[in-house]
Scaffold this motif. Structure first.
Motif, PDB file in Angstrom:
ATOM      1  N   SER A  94      10.597   9.388  37.399  1.00  0.00           N
ATOM      2  CA  SER A  94      10.907   9.970  36.087  1.00  0.00           C
ATOM      3  C   SER A  94       9.807  10.866  35.535  1.00  0.00           C
ATOM      4  N   GLY A  95       8.865  11.274  36.346  1.00  0.00           N
ATOM      5  CA  GLY A  95       7.839  12.209  35.905  1.00  0.00           C
ATOM      6  C   GLY A  95       8.347  13.639  36.011  1.00  0.00           C
ATOM      7  N   VAL A  96       7.883  14.486  35.088  1.00  0.00           N
ATOM      8  CA  VAL A  96       8.245  15.904  35.099  1.00  0.00           C
ATOM      9  C   VAL A  96       6.950  16.712  35.109  1.00  0.00           C
ATOM     10  N   LEU A  97       6.827  17.591  36.090  1.00  0.00           N
ATOM     11  CA  LEU A  97       5.665  18.459  36.188  1.00  0.00           C
ATOM     12  C   LEU A  97       6.154  19.901  36.171  1.00  0.00           C
ATOM     13  N   SER A  98       5.798  20.621  35.114  1.00  0.00           N
ATOM     14  CA  SER A  98       6.207  22.006  34.939  1.00  0.00           C
ATOM     15  C   SER A  98       4.997  22.907  35.182  1.00  0.00           C
ATOM     16  N   LEU A  99       5.030  23.621  36.312  1.00  0.00           N
ATOM     17  CA  LEU A  99       3.907  24.467  36.713  1.00  0.00           C
ATOM     18  C   LEU A  99       4.288  25.928  36.503  1.00  0.00           C
ATOM     19  N   ASN A 100       3.685  26.565  35.517  1.00  0.00           N
ATOM     20  CA  ASN A 100       4.043  27.929  35.142  1.00  0.00           C
ATOM     21  C   ASN A 100       3.072  28.985  35.630  1.00  0.00           C
ATOM     22  N   ARG A 101       1.905  28.588  36.076  1.00  0.00           N
ATOM     23  CA  ARG A 101       0.880  29.512  36.554  1.00  0.00           C
ATOM     24  C   ARG A 101       0.356  29.008  37.897  1.00  0.00           C
ATOM     25  N   PRO A 102      -0.455  29.793  38.594  1.00  0.00           N
ATOM     26  CA  PRO A 102      -0.938  29.368  39.920  1.00  0.00           C
ATOM     27  C   PRO A 102      -1.675  28.021  39.875  1.00  0.00           C
ATOM     28  N   LEU A 109       0.754  16.848  47.631  1.00  0.00           N
ATOM     29  CA  LEU A 109       1.672  16.865  46.492  1.00  0.00           C
ATOM     30  C   LEU A 109       2.812  15.927  46.836  1.00  0.00           C
ATOM     31  N   SER A 110       2.989  14.873  46.033  1.00  0.00           N
ATOM     32  CA  SER A 110       4.011  13.854  46.287  1.00  0.00           C
ATOM     33  C   SER A 110       4.937  13.733  45.099  1.00  0.00           C
ATOM     34  N   LEU A 111       6.252  13.794  45.361  1.00  0.00           N
ATOM     35  CA  LEU A 111       7.258  13.635  44.316  1.00  0.00           C
ATOM     36  C   LEU A 111       8.047  12.366  44.583  1.00  0.00           C
ATOM     37  N   GLY A 112       7.939  11.391  43.656  1.00  0.00           N
ATOM     38  CA  GLY A 112       8.621  10.111  43.800  1.00  0.00           C
ATOM     39  C   GLY A 112      10.064  10.180  43.331  1.00  0.00           C
ATOM     40  N   ARG A 113      10.717   9.038  43.332  1.00  0.00           N
ATOM     41  CA  ARG A 113      12.126   8.919  42.958  1.00  0.00           C
ATOM     42  C   ARG A 113      12.359   9.480  41.552  1.00  0.00           C
ATOM     43  N   PHE A 114      13.313  10.355  41.409  1.00  0.00           N
ATOM     44  CA  PHE A 114      13.708  11.005  40.152  1.00  0.00           C
ATOM     45  C   PHE A 114      12.608  11.879  39.553  1.00  0.00           C
ATOM     46  N   ALA A 115      11.590  12.210  40.326  1.00  0.00           N
ATOM     47  CA  ALA A 115      10.551  13.132  39.863  1.00  0.00           C
ATOM     48  C   ALA A 115      11.120  14.545  39.864  1.00  0.00           C
ATOM     49  N   LEU A 116      10.583  15.389  38.978  1.00  0.00           N
ATOM     50  CA  LEU A 116      11.031  16.782  38.888  1.00  0.00           C
ATOM     51  C   LEU A 116       9.829  17.708  38.875  1.00  0.00           C
ATOM     52  N   LEU A 117       9.830  18.685  39.785  1.00  0.00           N
ATOM     53  CA  LEU A 117       8.860  19.767  39.796  1.00  0.00           C
ATOM     54  C   LEU A 117       9.620  21.029  39.429  1.00  0.00           C
ATOM     55  N   THR A 118       9.139  21.752  38.411  1.00  0.00           N
ATOM     56  CA  THR A 118       9.870  22.906  37.903  1.00  0.00           C
ATOM     57  C   THR A 118       8.909  23.884  37.255  1.00  0.00           C
ATOM     58  N   HIS A 119       9.446  24.908  36.602  1.00  0.00           N
ATOM     59  CA  HIS A 119       8.684  25.770  35.702  1.00  0.00           C
ATOM     60  C   HIS A 119       9.562  26.046  34.491  1.00  0.00           C
ATOM     61  N   GLU A 120       8.969  26.579  33.438  1.00  0.00           N
ATOM     62  CA  GLU A 120       9.701  26.846  32.199  1.00  0.00           C
ATOM     63  C   GLU A 120      10.567  28.096  32.353  1.00  0.00           C
ATOM     64  N   ILE A 121      11.535  28.248  31.476  1.00  0.00           N
ATOM     65  CA  ILE A 121      12.452  29.391  31.478  1.00  0.00           C
ATOM     66  C   ILE A 121      11.697  30.671  31.137  1.00  0.00           C
TER      67      ILE A 121
END
Length: 176
Positions: A94-102, A109-121
């Protein structure tokens, strides 16, 4: 996390400082009042963001040793500046990591169950994008997601000569 080395502790790390995000004052990474202990993390600090109080937001160039986001509750970290992590980034359940810059990650880099890696709109200009360099491995749980769907340019906000399309269909720019 606050253990003592009594010997024979294979793969245990002692001596590293951990900082726990509380978001008590604001969403600013650089506000010492948002951390336990009340010190802004630096290049030798391991960071844990596990509470949903406020999303942690990095708005200036930052270096830390390790980042862990999520756990038992939804927790969010947002990076809006160049960001460097010396070792691992782990996004737990259930963690959310929003990476918008380098972002540069020294190890895994590990993404667990229901984790989200994204960027903003994005809007009129494309400033937010996933630009991640991983020095080790990328591990993604079957129920985790790397999702940027619908987060490109805003509707009608494409640069000159570009048109939105799907399935290989689009309009060429014949204006000259």
């Amino acid at each position: 996390i606050a253990s003592t080395d009594s010997g024979n502790n294979v793969n245990w790390f002692f001596g590293s400082t951990w900082a726990y995000w509380t978001g008590a004052n604001s969403s600013s990474f650089t506000d010492a009042g948002n951390w336990i202990p009340a010190v802004v993390p630096g290049p030798a600090t391991r960071v844990l963001v596990a509470v949903p109080t406020r999303a942690m937001q990095v708005s200036g160039p930052t270096s830390i040793l390790e980042l862990v986001v999520g756990g038992a509750q939804v927790a969010t970290a947002r990076v809006d500046a160049v960001f460097s992590v010396g070792e691992n980034v782990t996004v737990l359940d259930s963690g959310v990591l929003s990476l918008n810059r380098p972002v540069n990650i020294g190890s895994n880099l590990s993404l667990g169950r229901f984790a989200l890696l994204t960027h903003e709109i994005n809007a009129a200009t494309e400033v937010n994008k996933l630009d991640v360099t991983v020095g080790g491995g990328l591990f993604v749980d079957l129920e985790a997601a790397i999702n940027v769907k619908g987060k490109g340019y805003g509707i009608g906000q494409y640069p000159p000569g570009c048109y939105g399309s799907h399935g290989g269909q689009g309009e060429p720019d014949d204006s000259g």
